[in-house]
Design an enzyme around this catalytic site. Structure first.
Site, PDB file in Angstrom:
ATOM      1  N   ARG A 147       3.806  -1.870  -4.100  1.00  0.00           N
ATOM      2  CA  ARG A 147       2.506  -1.684  -4.751  1.00  0.00           C
ATOM      3  C   ARG A 147       1.882  -0.398  -4.227  1.00  0.00           C
ATOM      4  NH1 ARG A 147      -3.046  -5.109  -3.855  1.00  0.00           N
ATOM      5  NH2 ARG A 147      -3.328  -3.477  -2.314  1.00  0.00           N
ATOM      6  N   TYR A 159     -11.390   0.917  -2.749  1.00  0.00           N
ATOM      7  CA  TYR A 159     -10.785  -0.356  -2.420  1.00  0.00           C
ATOM      8  C   TYR A 159      -9.303  -0.082  -2.203  1.00  0.00           C
ATOM      9  CZ  TYR A 159      -8.194  -0.929  -6.739  1.00  0.00           C
ATOM     10  OH  TYR A 159      -7.285  -0.775  -7.738  1.00  0.00           O
TER      11      TYR A 159
HETATM   12  O1  KDG Z   1      -9.639 -11.888  -0.572  1.00  0.00           O
HETATM   13  C1  KDG Z   1      -9.357 -10.844  -1.441  1.00  0.00           C
HETATM   14  C2  KDG Z   1      -7.963 -10.318  -1.239  1.00  0.00           C
HETATM   15  O2  KDG Z   1      -7.057 -11.374  -1.171  1.00  0.00           O
HETATM   16  C3  KDG Z   1      -7.575  -9.379  -2.329  1.00  0.00           C
HETATM   17  O3  KDG Z   1      -8.411  -8.277  -2.287  1.00  0.00           O
HETATM   18  C4  KDG Z   1      -6.142  -8.927  -2.177  1.00  0.00           C
HETATM   19  O4  KDG Z   1      -6.094  -8.149  -4.437  1.00  0.00           O
HETATM   20  C5  KDG Z   1      -5.489  -8.498  -3.451  1.00  0.00           C
HETATM   21  C6  KDG Z   1      -4.035  -8.546  -3.530  1.00  0.00           C
HETATM   22  O5  KDG Z   1      -3.517  -8.341  -4.617  1.00  0.00           O
HETATM   23  O6  KDG Z   1      -3.393  -8.804  -2.518  1.00  0.00           O
HETATM   24 MG    MG Z   2      -4.901  -8.314  -6.203  1.00  0.00          MG
END
Ligand code: KDG
Ligand code: MG
Length: 405
Positions: A147, A159
Site C-alpha cells: 500500500r 493522513y
Molecule cells: O483506527 C483507524 C485505523 O485503523 C485506520 O486509520 C487504518 O485505514 C486504515 C487502514 O487501512 O489500515
Molecule cells: Mg483504511
C-alpha cells in the site's frame, strides 16, 4: 462446561488495546479483542456492565446461541461498541472450542483452502521518493503487494504521514485530545497520480499496489481518481468515498474498472449488503473485532463469495494481535479470501504481551498449529502499560470545514 468468569484488560504498549478473557470451570480459557480506537473505555463499560453478567454460567460451546443472544437479545442492535463486545466474546469462545478439541480454529471452520496468507505491507513516505524507497525495502523483504501513501505537498500533515518522520499510526497513540489535520482534494489529486506513475516506472508491473483514500473524496471525485489510476493497475483503491449511502458506490463503479475495497469501519452485514449484492465492490475489508467476530465474518465471507467479492481483512495496528490471529484462521479457510493487510507484529512491548507463533516469509503469513487461536496474553506484562486516553485526528478542509476522517 460453564463460563465461570470474564475479565477485561486495557493495556497501552504504544497504543490502547482492550482484551477479553473468558474463563471456564474446566480451566480452559479463551481470548478476544474488543479494541475500538479512541473509544476503548466505552467497550469496557459495555462489557462489564451489560454483557458479562448475562454470560456467567452459560455453556461456552454454544457459540452461535451466545452470538444470537448478544445480537438479537439486545433491543439496540449493531453499532461499533456493541459489535466489538460481541466480537471479543465470540473470538474467545472459538478459542475455547479449539483448545477443547485440540485443533486450531481454522480446522473447525472447514480446514485449509491455501498454504499461506498473502499480505500487503505499508509504505508511508514524506515524499514520493521517500515512499518509493520504503517500497523498495519491502520488496527486498519479499512483499508482492504494497500500500502506497505519500505526503501531499502544500499540506502541513497528511493522513498516513507526519512531518517528523513518524507515520500516522504513531500519531494516534496517546493523544489526550484529537489533533486536527488539513485536507485539500485538489492538492491530493496533483500528487497521488504522480505517486503511482513513479511507482510503476521504478518497479514495473509485477508488484501489486493498493492505495487508501480514507473516504476523503466525493463519489464523483472517486470515480475520476479511479479512472486516472486505471493505467497503473491497482489491486484495489480502498475507502474511496463514504458509503453510509451504499448507492454512492454505483456512481464510482459506473466510471472506472479500478477495483474497489471498503469495510474497515463496518459493524454488520447490513453496512455492506447492497455494496456486495450489487457487485459495487471487489474486496470487503471488515475486521473480526469490529464486525462481530469469527461467527459474523464467516457469514459475510460466504455471502460475498456468491457475488465475486473477496475478503481483505483490516490489519491496522489498532487491532490487537488477537484479531490478527482470528483473521489468520479465517483467511486460511475462506474460499474467497483475497489478501490480508499487514503492518508487522508490532513493537517489543506488544510482543511481550501478546505471544504467537505465526511466521512471515516472502510476503506470506503462515499458521501456527496450536489449538484454538494460538495466541497467549501475558497479564503481568500488560499491567506494566496502563491505558492512556487517545484519539484519531480530525480532518478539516483548508477553509475550516469539518471533513471525513
Ligand atoms: O483506527 C483507524 C485505523 O485503523 C485506520 O486509520 C487504518 O485505514 C486504515 C487502514 O487501512 O489500515
Ligand atoms: Mg483504511
Amino acid at each position: 462446561m460453564k463460563i465461570e468468569a470474564i475479565k477485561v484488560f486495557v493495556c497501552s504498549p504504544g497504543r490502547n488495546f482492550v482484551t477479553v478473557k473468558v474463563m471456564t470451570d474446566a480451566g480452559v480459557y479463551g481470548l478476544g479483542d474488543a479494541t475500538v480506537n479512541g473509544r476503548e473505555m466505552a467497550v469496557v463499560t459495555y462489557l462489564e456492565e451489560h454483557v458479562i453478567p448475562c454470560l456467567i454460567g452459560r455453556d461456552p460451546s454454544n457459540i452461535e446461541d451466545i452470538w444470537q443472544y448478544l445480537y438479537k437479545g439486545v433491543y439496540w442492535r449493531k453499532g461499533p461498541i456493541n459489535m466489538a463486545a460481541i466480537a471479543a466474546i465470540d473470538m474467545a469462545l472459538w478459542d475455547i472450542k479449539g483448545k477443547v478439541a485440540g485443533l486450531p480454529v481454522y480446522q473447525l471452520l472447514g480446514g485449509k483452502s491455501r498454504k499461506g496468507v498473502t499480505l500487503y505491507a505499508h509504505a508511508n513516505g514524506e515524499s514520493i521518493a521517500d515512499t518509493l524507497d520504503k517500497t523498495q525495502v519491502l520488496i527486498e523483504q519479499g512483499f508482492k503487494a504494497i500500500r502506497l501513501q505519500s505526503a501531499i505537498p502544500g499540506l502541513k500533515v497528511t493522513y498516513g504521514v507526519l512531518g517528523d518522520k513518524k507515520d500516522y499510526y504513531e500519531l494516534q497513540g496517546n493523544r489526550p485530545l484529537p489533533p486536527e489535520e488539513e485536507w485539500s482534494t485538489p492538492k491530493y489529486f496533483n500528487s497521488v497520480v504522480e505517486l503511482f506513475r513513479a511507482a510503476r516506472e521504478r518497479f514495473g508491473d509485477e508488484i501489486q499496489f493498493v492505495h487508501d483514500v480514507h473516504s476523503r473524496l466525493t463519489p464523483i471525485e472517486s470515480a475520476k481518481l479511479g479512472k486516472l489510476l486505471e493505467e497503473f493497475n491497482l489491486l484495489f483503491l480502498e475507502d474511496a468515498s463514504m458509503a453510509e449511502n451504499q448507492d454512492n458506490f454505483s456512481i464510482i463503479r459506473q466510471h472506472t474498472t479500478t477495483p474497489l475495497a471498503i469495510g474497515e469501519t463496518y459493524n454488520t452485514i447490513w453496512d455492506c449488503k447492497d455494496l456486495i449484492q450489487n457487485q459495487l465492490i471487489d474486496y470487503i475489508r471488515v475486521a473480526a473485532t469490529h464486525a462481530g467476530g469469527i461467527t459474523a465474518l464467516r457469514r459475510i465471507a460466504d455471502f460475498s463469495s456468491i457475488y465475486n467479492v473477496k475478503t481483505a481483512p483490516h490489519g491496522a495496528p489498532d487491532l490487537s494481535p488477537i484479531c490478527f490471529a482470528a483473521h489468520m484462521h479465517l483467511n486460511i479457510w475462506t474460499p474467497n479470501f483475497g489478501i490480508q493487510e499487514f503492518v508487522g507484529f508490532g513493537n517489543e512491548q506488544l510482543k511481550q504481551i501478546f505471544k504467537h507463533e505465526y511466521s512471515v516469509k516472502n510476503g506470506m503469513a503462515y499458521m501456527s498449529e496450536a489449538p484454538g487461536l494460538g495466541i497467549e496474553f501475558d497479564e503481568e506484562a500488560a499491567s506494566q502499560y496502563p491505558y492512556k486516553r487517545s484519539y484519531l485526528p480530525v480532518s478539516r478542509l483548508e477553509d475550516g470545514t469539518l471533513w471525513n476522517w
